[in-house]
Design an enzyme around this catalytic site. Sequence first.
Site, PDB file in Angstrom:
ATOM      1  N   LEU A 142       5.595   4.163   1.861  1.00  0.00           N
ATOM      2  CA  LEU A 142       5.179   3.020   1.063  1.00  0.00           C
ATOM      3  C   LEU A 142       5.393   1.767   1.890  1.00  0.00           C
ATOM      4  O   LEU A 142       6.337   1.694   2.665  1.00  0.00           O
ATOM      5  CB  LEU A 142       6.026   2.911  -0.211  1.00  0.00           C
ATOM      6  N   VAL A 143       4.505   0.802   1.708  1.00  0.00           N
ATOM      7  CA  VAL A 143       4.628  -0.436   2.468  1.00  0.00           C
ATOM      8  C   VAL A 143       4.848  -1.591   1.497  1.00  0.00           C
ATOM      9  O   VAL A 143       4.075  -1.768   0.549  1.00  0.00           O
ATOM     10  CB  VAL A 143       3.375  -0.677   3.329  1.00  0.00           C
ATOM     11  N   GLU A 160       2.816   9.478   3.308  1.00  0.00           N
ATOM     12  CA  GLU A 160       4.161   9.608   3.832  1.00  0.00           C
ATOM     13  C   GLU A 160       5.040   8.403   3.566  1.00  0.00           C
ATOM     14  O   GLU A 160       6.253   8.524   3.509  1.00  0.00           O
ATOM     15  CB  GLU A 160       4.088   9.844   5.348  1.00  0.00           C
ATOM     16  N   LYS A 199       8.620  -0.755   5.630  1.00  0.00           N
ATOM     17  CA  LYS A 199       7.964   0.547   5.519  1.00  0.00           C
ATOM     18  C   LYS A 199       9.015   1.565   5.102  1.00  0.00           C
ATOM     19  O   LYS A 199      10.018   1.723   5.785  1.00  0.00           O
ATOM     20  CB  LYS A 199       7.322   0.924   6.857  1.00  0.00           C
ATOM     21  N   ASP A 248      -4.726   6.881  14.655  1.00  0.00           N
ATOM     22  CA  ASP A 248      -5.376   6.605  13.368  1.00  0.00           C
ATOM     23  C   ASP A 248      -6.070   5.250  13.434  1.00  0.00           C
ATOM     24  O   ASP A 248      -5.834   4.380  12.608  1.00  0.00           O
ATOM     25  CB  ASP A 248      -4.327   6.633  12.256  1.00  0.00           C
ATOM     26  N   SER A 251       0.843  -1.192   0.000  1.00  0.00           N
ATOM     27  CA  SER A 251       0.000   0.000   0.000  1.00  0.00           C
ATOM     28  C   SER A 251       0.877   1.240   0.000  1.00  0.00           C
ATOM     29  O   SER A 251       2.071   1.178   0.274  1.00  0.00           O
ATOM     30  CB  SER A 251      -0.929   0.014   1.210  1.00  0.00           C
ATOM     31  N   GLN A 252       0.242   2.353  -0.315  1.00  0.00           N
ATOM     32  CA  GLN A 252       0.971   3.605  -0.342  1.00  0.00           C
ATOM     33  C   GLN A 252       0.153   4.675   0.343  1.00  0.00           C
ATOM     34  O   GLN A 252      -1.049   4.806   0.092  1.00  0.00           O
ATOM     35  CB  GLN A 252       1.240   4.020  -1.788  1.00  0.00           C
TER      36      GLN A 252
END
Lengths: 195, 258
Positions: B28-29, B26, B50, B160, B22-23
Amino acid sequence: MVYLQTKFPQFPEYTIFISLYRGVQKEVIEGVKTGLISGDEKYDFCFLNTTHIISVEQLYNAVHKALLNDLNESKVAKTLNTEIILNLSPINNIGDALRRFGVNENQSDVIVIKVLPSGTNEAGLDKLNNSVIELLGGSSVSNPTLNDDIIFSDLVDMKKLKKVYKLNDAKIDFSQSIQNDISKLVIACCHLRGC
Amino acid sequence: MTDRLVDEAKLLLRNVSFQIVSQGAEALVFKTNIHPYFNDDQDESSYIIKYRPRKPYRHPKIDKSITKSRTIGEVKFMFKLAKAGIRAPRVVSTDYFNGIIWMEHIGYSLPDGKESTLKNWLWYLEKVRGESLSEEVQRICVEVGYLIGDLHLNDMIHGDLTSSNIMLDKKGPALIDFGLSSYSALPEDKAVDLYVLERAMNSTHADYASEYNSWLLKGYEKAHSDGHYSKQANKSFVEIIKRLEDVRLRGRKRSMIG
């Protein structure tokens, strides 16, 4: 004569040599210390005592991080060997790290780490191992295989380890393998220094 | 854009193959099967990387220090979670210089091929099996609530909380993504954390949100009344719930008046 050798996927250009020596005489360790301080090339290895070592993974983590810092040119210590010792420590103080993780006269077990160019073959590693044994007192020294079991049952001092890494208030799941659990905590703790 | 960043990451992570997961704004994973330093042939576990890329619009020096401090902050938070016994990924390795964290991967692939986040799991149950209100769902929701209660009892704020930032596996739920985390003992901050989760549940699982939320709060209360923490835990639970009602009326942001 047994030693561990490994390679990291990110660093194919290096072979890492790790070996354990037991029954090293006090005088010999004093000799190693003076040799290290005077920068003698014969002693160009990373010498560790075993009190605060909980797993092989912990050692690999420190070597990996030291190589990474070397690549990024963000090394704090002068040499790669000292950088490895610093990366075992939870505190950003080289003198403190050397005192805790470096060789100690009152400890007859010594772990030796050496980062070699990957061209080194078996014969070269054997020769290296022999020379280290010679350096640490020859036939009076035994050279058992370093693995997690021997570390946990014979070498580590859990009380001191927990104190150094400030893990006394950690909630550890005793139903699982404690060694693995603590090892993971210790590794994360080393990464908190932020360099 | 993503391609450029992935190429940058490939240069930094030499000889490590990975897939993008995922992106965000802040970071990218990535996911990989390679352990940075402890490779075991029998080991089939995977790892998460990460990566916080450079921001070209920031001054390079400021960029370096921001990336570094945020990466360290996240690693510290994960260490504290591990120490407190709260389930979250373990740190495997870090490269602060380039903004990279390696961590363990938690979770599995659902039968429809998606990662086992709480969101995907609930959606899968809603769409495919139609058992959204089964006892299993109730049990998991209570466990998630318990986990969040544990987090707050340690005075840590996730910042979050959404159903996609909670991973599920055989051992139960675990928290991920601590980019917005902070430390606070104030009922206000904890209530806002809960409110964010409540809103997220309302919008992603609209049909059953009220049940899910009540189960989550049930687990949250259980963590406070379990007696693992000081006797004040019960009192602080009451305070947080009182605050949560205020927050529901006014929204996440506190008014500037007074």
